[in-house]
Design a protein around this motif. Sequence first.
Motif, mmCIF file in Angstrom:
data_model
loop_
_atom_site.group_PDB
_atom_site.id
_atom_site.type_symbol
_atom_site.label_atom_id
_atom_site.label_comp_id
_atom_site.label_asym_id
_atom_site.label_seq_id
_atom_site.Cartn_x
_atom_site.Cartn_y
_atom_site.Cartn_z
ATOM 1 N N GLY A 130 1.217 32.632 -18.449
ATOM 2 C CA GLY A 130 2.353 32.392 -19.322
ATOM 3 C C GLY A 130 3.692 32.524 -18.630
ATOM 4 O O GLY A 130 4.731 32.545 -19.293
ATOM 5 N N GLU A 131 3.693 32.570 -17.304
ATOM 6 C CA GLU A 131 4.960 32.673 -16.573
ATOM 7 C C GLU A 131 5.704 31.340 -16.564
ATOM 8 O O GLU A 131 6.925 31.323 -16.422
ATOM 9 C CB GLU A 131 4.705 33.116 -15.135
ATOM 10 N N LEU A 132 4.962 30.272 -16.650
ATOM 11 C CA LEU A 132 5.557 28.948 -16.688
ATOM 12 C C LEU A 132 5.161 28.254 -17.982
ATOM 13 O O LEU A 132 4.119 28.564 -18.565
ATOM 14 C CB LEU A 132 5.075 28.114 -15.493
ATOM 15 N N PRO A 133 5.979 27.320 -18.434
ATOM 16 C CA PRO A 133 5.646 26.597 -19.665
ATOM 17 C C PRO A 133 4.276 25.933 -19.564
ATOM 18 O O PRO A 133 3.891 25.439 -18.501
ATOM 19 C CB PRO A 133 6.762 25.540 -19.760
ATOM 20 N N ALA A 134 3.568 25.933 -20.642
ATOM 21 C CA ALA A 134 2.213 25.364 -20.660
ATOM 22 C C ALA A 134 2.295 23.848 -20.736
ATOM 23 O O ALA A 134 1.921 23.229 -21.730
ATOM 24 C CB ALA A 134 1.418 25.933 -21.836
ATOM 25 N N ARG A 135 2.794 23.253 -19.715
ATOM 26 C CA ARG A 135 2.848 21.795 -19.609
ATOM 27 C C ARG A 135 2.616 21.435 -18.156
ATOM 28 O O ARG A 135 2.581 22.289 -17.278
ATOM 29 C CB ARG A 135 4.196 21.265 -20.097
ATOM 30 N N ASP A 136 2.465 20.161 -17.901
ATOM 31 C CA ASP A 136 2.208 19.739 -16.534
ATOM 32 C C ASP A 136 3.355 20.147 -15.621
ATOM 33 O O ASP A 136 4.531 19.897 -15.914
ATOM 34 C CB ASP A 136 2.023 18.220 -16.479
ATOM 35 N N VAL A 137 3.009 20.795 -14.517
ATOM 36 C CA VAL A 137 3.995 21.249 -13.540
ATOM 37 C C VAL A 137 3.694 20.579 -12.202
ATOM 38 O O VAL A 137 2.539 20.491 -11.782
ATOM 39 C CB VAL A 137 3.951 22.786 -13.382
ATOM 40 N N ASP A 138 4.730 20.109 -11.546
ATOM 41 C CA ASP A 138 4.587 19.541 -10.213
ATOM 42 C C ASP A 138 4.414 20.697 -9.227
ATOM 43 O O ASP A 138 5.388 21.211 -8.663
ATOM 44 C CB ASP A 138 5.817 18.707 -9.869
ATOM 45 N N ALA A 139 3.171 21.132 -9.049
ATOM 46 C CA ALA A 139 2.899 22.294 -8.210
ATOM 47 C C ALA A 139 3.349 22.071 -6.776
ATOM 48 O O ALA A 139 3.929 22.962 -6.147
ATOM 49 C CB ALA A 139 1.408 22.629 -8.258
ATOM 50 N N ARG A 140 3.094 20.884 -6.245
ATOM 51 C CA ARG A 140 3.488 20.606 -4.869
ATOM 52 C C ARG A 140 5.012 20.702 -4.709
ATOM 53 O O ARG A 140 5.513 21.288 -3.751
ATOM 54 C CB ARG A 140 3.000 19.214 -4.470
ATOM 55 N N GLY A 141 5.741 20.132 -5.661
ATOM 56 C CA GLY A 141 7.193 20.188 -5.600
ATOM 57 C C GLY A 141 7.720 21.606 -5.681
ATOM 58 O O GLY A 141 8.667 21.977 -4.970
ATOM 59 N N LEU A 142 7.095 22.423 -6.527
ATOM 60 C CA LEU A 142 7.508 23.821 -6.651
ATOM 61 C C LEU A 142 7.263 24.573 -5.344
ATOM 62 O O LEU A 142 8.125 25.324 -4.861
ATOM 63 C CB LEU A 142 6.746 24.477 -7.800
ATOM 64 N N LEU A 143 6.111 24.368 -4.740
ATOM 65 C CA LEU A 143 5.768 25.058 -3.496
ATOM 66 C C LEU A 143 6.709 24.647 -2.362
ATOM 67 O O LEU A 143 7.136 25.487 -1.564
ATOM 68 C CB LEU A 143 4.323 24.755 -3.111
ATOM 69 N N ILE A 144 7.033 23.367 -2.299
ATOM 70 C CA ILE A 144 7.949 22.900 -1.265
ATOM 71 C C ILE A 144 9.327 23.523 -1.455
ATOM 72 O O ILE A 144 9.961 23.984 -0.501
ATOM 73 C CB ILE A 144 8.030 21.366 -1.267
#
Length: 217
Positions: free
Chosen positions: A157-171
Amino acid sequence: MTDPTARTDPTDPTAMTPERRPGGRTARIRAQVLDAVRAELAEAGHEGLTVEGVAARAGVHRTTVYRRWRDVGGLLVDVIDAAGETDWQPPDTGSLRGDLTALNREIQESLVVRPSFAVALMAASFHSEQAARAQTRLWADRYAQCEVLVERAVERGELPARDVDARGLLIAATAPLYHQLVLLRADPDPRLPERAARAAVLAAAAGAFAVPRTEGE
């Protein structure tokens, strides 16, 4: 993620953890040669890397190296591929901010150690198309492996429960380390790993990495 070429994690194929290799004489020679490549590359850079130098340091005949690896490009590809054979796992601290901070600290460590094999290998990839392709594959694999950090954050629940661009966040979370230490060649800032992680988490929580929904979804 350390430098993906770091051998303890994607950000450093250089740490001295054992690799998963088959047994036997072939594996032993490969280990000797790849260790020699790492040492030669870290000490002299790509410009000083030669088959003859690697063979001498590894204690094997140069024809053995030529037969299996053919040239310097082949040696670089194999040392990068070997980094992908390690048992490194992404951090699991219990929070996204903690995970990204730990990841960034690994990256920073791999980039500031002297000599830095990670930096030398990145430089080499600009001189060898074979090495560049291998390194791109390794980076892609490391980022894919680290996407679990984002998946766990959504589950907690730390991030909104919707699709997240994981690669973009990590970069976004890791890029400041490379910018500061590789591009600017600045002194390491012990606060940067946590600060970069915090900024990425705040941006993600605000929806900066939300995947746009197509019409009708």
